[in-house]
Scaffold this motif. Structure first.
Motif, PDB file in Angstrom:
ATOM      1  N   LYS A   1       5.730   2.964   2.199  1.00 24.09           N
ATOM      2  CA  LYS A   1       5.468   1.240   1.735  1.00 24.09           C
ATOM      3  C   LYS A   1       5.107   0.749   3.143  1.00 24.09           C
ATOM      4  O   LYS A   1       5.436   0.217   4.366  1.00 24.09           O
TER       5      LYS A   1
ATOM      6  N   ASN B   1       0.802  -1.098   0.347  1.00 21.13           N
ATOM      7  CA  ASN B   1      -0.374   0.301  -0.537  1.00 21.13           C
ATOM      8  C   ASN B   1       1.167   1.576  -0.200  1.00 21.13           C
ATOM      9  O   ASN B   1       1.813   1.119   0.571  1.00 21.13           O
TER      10      ASN B   1
ATOM     11  N   SER C   1       1.186   4.939   0.124  1.00 21.79           N
ATOM     12  CA  SER C   1       0.283   6.331   1.251  1.00 21.79           C
ATOM     13  C   SER C   1       0.469   7.612   0.114  1.00 21.79           C
ATOM     14  O   SER C   1       1.705   7.481  -0.257  1.00 21.79           O
ATOM     15  N   HIS C   2      -0.166   8.579   0.371  1.00 20.97           N
ATOM     16  CA  HIS C   2       0.417  10.094  -0.461  1.00 20.97           C
ATOM     17  C   HIS C   2       1.689  10.103   0.232  1.00 20.97           C
ATOM     18  O   HIS C   2       1.958  10.524  -0.742  1.00 20.97           O
ATOM     19  N   SER C   3       2.136   9.940   1.746  1.00 15.65           N
ATOM     20  CA  SER C   3       3.461  10.651   1.583  1.00 15.65           C
ATOM     21  C   SER C   3       4.399   9.363   1.411  1.00 15.65           C
ATOM     22  O   SER C   3       5.611   9.350   1.537  1.00 15.65           O
ATOM     23  N   ASN C   4       3.993   8.625   0.739  1.00 16.60           N
ATOM     24  CA  ASN C   4       5.017   7.144  -0.387  1.00 16.60           C
ATOM     25  C   ASN C   4       5.335   6.284   0.756  1.00 16.60           C
ATOM     26  O   ASN C   4       6.918   5.866   0.500  1.00 16.60           O
TER      27      ASN C   4
END
Length: 102
Positions: free
Chosen positions: A27, A20, A22-25
């Motif tokens: 993982k 997954n 996220s927006h802030s990368n």
């Protein structure tokens, strides 16, 4: 819930792993599960129907190849579940019998 195998009985497709993101990368691990559905499939040669748990993609493949019999004859044994292998063996015996009679 996890007692049933999350594997397609015809194609051998199972869960895959990925991230997954996220927006802030960041993982984090996740699993991609195959879309399995119980299907009753008809075998023309055996004159019988079988209940198998197959992926939705496999159902499309069956339509494309022309049914369960055509699919099983060409399928590799390593991919098939023990139940599907049993059906394949019955099918091969029936086809060999029909060939001998002809």
């Amino acid at each position: 819930l996890n007692t049933m195998s999350r594997r397609c009985e015809l194609t051998g497709v199972g869960p895959m792993v990925g991230h997954n993101v996220s927006h802030s990368n960041i993982k984090t691990k996740r699993r991609f599960l195959p879309a399995l559905s119980p299907a009753t499939l008809q075998s023309d040669a055996l004159g019988q129907s079988f209940k198998l748990r197959v992926s939705n993609a496999a159902l499309r493949t069956l339509d494309f190849k022309g049914g369960l019999d055509a699919f099983l004859v060409k399928a590799r044994d390593e991919q098939l579940s023990p139940r599907a292998l049993k059906i394949k063996r019955q099918l091969k015996a029936k086809l060999a019998e029909a060939k001998a009679a002809a």
